[in-house]
Design a protein around this motif. Structure first.
Motif, PDB file in Angstrom:
ATOM      1  N   ASP A   1       0.565  -3.686 -12.305  1.00 52.65           N
ATOM      2  CA  ASP A   1       0.020  -2.773 -11.132  1.00 52.65           C
ATOM      3  C   ASP A   1      -1.556  -3.237 -11.285  1.00 52.65           C
TER       4      ASP A   1
ATOM      5  N   LYS B   1       3.176   4.033  -5.003  1.00 51.90           N
ATOM      6  CA  LYS B   1       3.178   3.489  -6.411  1.00 51.90           C
ATOM      7  C   LYS B   1       4.270   3.691  -7.129  1.00 51.90           C
TER       8      LYS B   1
ATOM      9  N   HIS C   1       0.703  -1.184  -0.018  1.00 55.08           N
ATOM     10  CA  HIS C   1       0.110  -0.075   0.086  1.00 55.08           C
ATOM     11  C   HIS C   1       0.833   1.275   0.041  1.00 55.08           C
TER      12      HIS C   1
ATOM     13  N   THR D   1      -3.943  -2.156  -9.020  1.00 50.87           N
ATOM     14  CA  THR D   1      -4.386  -1.499  -7.942  1.00 50.87           C
ATOM     15  C   THR D   1      -5.945  -0.856  -8.222  1.00 50.87           C
TER      16      THR D   1
ATOM     17  N   GLY E   1      -4.403  -2.016  -3.651  1.00 45.30           N
ATOM     18  CA  GLY E   1      -2.864  -2.546  -3.180  1.00 45.30           C
ATOM     19  C   GLY E   1      -2.198  -3.815  -3.992  1.00 45.30           C
TER      20      GLY E   1
ATOM     21  N   TYR F   1      -0.525  -5.941  -6.477  1.00 45.10           N
ATOM     22  CA  TYR F   1       0.660  -6.160  -7.723  1.00 45.10           C
ATOM     23  C   TYR F   1       0.646  -7.583  -7.673  1.00 45.10           C
TER      24      TYR F   1
END
Ligand code: MEV
Length: 444
Positions: free
Chosen positions: A170, A131, A128, A172, A177, A179
């Motif tokens: 990614d 990024k 979290h 998210t 959160g 990945y």
């Protein structure tokens, strides 16, 4: 034992001896325990060492489950002749593969090309933190993951394989959160599942240790690995197999059907499987009749191969035929692109005594060669199925084999067999019809 469930549940079953396991089963689930016990034991291998090998493949083994091991000769694949081993319980499949192999033997055989051999694995993790920071530092992290995996990859690297790449995906926007490390591998002649999973588990350890020790991530040290596992979907591990010849050389077909009519009906049948998922499922099932039989015979994982093939068949958003056909400028061309992650070393391929023989029969192919052989078997199967469907219908061939199975079940003598085969040549075969026929014959 649980009394509420009678004697049908047990604790400590796995600790019983093999004989003890069978005893418990036959006493609690069968009406004729002694008969069933000796029947199950009759399938034990006469050689204890061999039986031990078979038992070690699984758990709670009580006996062996016999399946027919057949061969389809006359497969010419890339100008080389093969006699293809097939393990399958469905009648007509080996006959169909053999018939198609022979048909194409006189028309140039099967041609194949390996388009790619990349295998994939994923580490799914939750994080979290910032990024942008993760993306920015990913090249260093990737380098670390590869370096720290070297003790696992070094012998694969020596054989010409190893880790090809690791990407950070990614996800998210789909889950907070989330990945993924998407890693690609070359696993040479092994299917690579163990190798890939071991690498992935090492990646996850390295990822945690890197994020927890690197000063750039001081604020964001919490990383949660959800799971690390290979993907059985390998859309970049593809073999193409095809057959082609002038329509005029397709020959004559049942009921006087011309080669032109055959080519037209055949390609229309393929078109239907490209359009309609109901037909595509049956069509592809026929292809997998051939594929699975060779995959099983060579000790490969048919569940992985099937799962992958069906996902691939739906890659454009709707489930469709894996094979295709064109009839252009007088040339009939029929082909298949197939994802196939198989191995010819390691795993069951070198442990199962008959799988080893299958590979010897195929003259110890590389994994690439085995991909070609399996794809050709799938294409052959599909060709024969469609040839029957668009000419005589499928039941004619099936019924011959079905009749034979019923006659075996009813313990028909050789004379009774001959007479029944003649009698049912133009009649509908069913178990009761054959039984009645034999009863009458036996009374006469
Ligand atoms: C039967 O196992 C397979 C077929 O149904 C395949 C097909 O319909 O193409 C004959």
């Amino acid at each position: 034992m649980d009394n509420k469930k009678g004697n049908k549940t047990i604790s400590g079953f796995s600790k019983l001896s093999k004989r003890g396991k069978i005893k418990w089963i036959v006493q609690n689930f069968f009406k004729e325990p002694d008969t069933v016990m000796s029947e199950l034991m009759s399938y034990w291998h006469s050689n204890e060492e061999q039986q031990k090998i078979l038992d070690a493949f699984s758990e709670n083994t009580i006996s062996n489950f016999p399946m027919p091991f057949g061969v389809a000769p006359n497969f010419i694949i890339d100008d080389k002749a093969y006699c293809v081993p097939m393990v399958i319980e469905e009648s007509s499949v080996v006959a169909a593969a053999s018939a198609a192999a022979k048909f194409w033997m006189d028309r140039g055989g099967f041609h194949t090309e390996i388009l790619s051999t990349k295998k994939l694995g994923q580490v799914h993790f939750l994080w979290h933190g910032d990024k942008a920071k993760l993306h920015y530092h990913f090249p260093e992290i990737k380098q670390k993951l590869i370096e720290e995996c070297f003790s696992i990859t070094k012998s694969m690297v020596k054989r010409g394989g190893g880790i090809l790449d690791i990407e950070l995906l990614d996800l998210t926007d789909k889950h907070p959160g989330l990945y993924q490390l998407l890693a690609s591998f070359e696993t040479c002649d092994s299917m690579g599942a163990n190798f890939i999973n071991t690498c992935l588990e090492q990646f996850s350890k390295s990822l945690i240790s890197h994020i927890q020790s690197d000063s750039h991530f001081d604020q964001d040290r919490e990383v949660e690995i959800v799971m690390s596992i290979l993907s059985n979907y390998t859309p970049e591990c593809i073999v193409r197999a095809w057959v082609e010849c002038p329509v005029s050389e397709l020959g004559k077909f049942p009921n006087g059907m011309s080669a032109e009519t055959f080519a037209h009906k055949f390609s229309t049948a393929i078109r239907i499987a490209e359009i309609d998922p109901y037909r595509a499922t049956t069509h592809n099932k026929g292809i997998y009749n051939g594929i699975d039989a060779v995959v099983i015979a060579t000790g490969n994982d048919f569940r992985a191969i099937e799962a992958c093939g069906h996902t691939y068949a739906a890659r454009d958003g709707h489930y469709a035929s894996l094979s295709h056909c064109t009839v252009e400028e007088g040339i009939f061309k029929f082909w298949l692109d197939l994802p196939l992650a198989v191995g010819t070393v390691g795993g069951l391929t070198s442990l199962h005594p008959i799988a080893k023989r299958s590979l010897e029969l195929l003259e110890k192919p590389t994994a690439r060669e085995l991909m070609s052989i399996i794809a050709a078997a799938g294409l052959a199967q599909n060709f024969s199925a469609l040839r029957s469907l668009v000419t005589t219908g499928i039941q004619q061939g099936h019924m011959k084999m079905h009749l034979q199975n019923i006659l075996n079940q009813l313990k028909a003598t050789k004379d009774e067999e001959v007479s029944a085969i003649e009698h049912f040549a133009n009649k509908i075969v069913s178990f009761s019809a054959v039984r009645e026929y034999l009863e009458k014959l036996r009374l006469s």
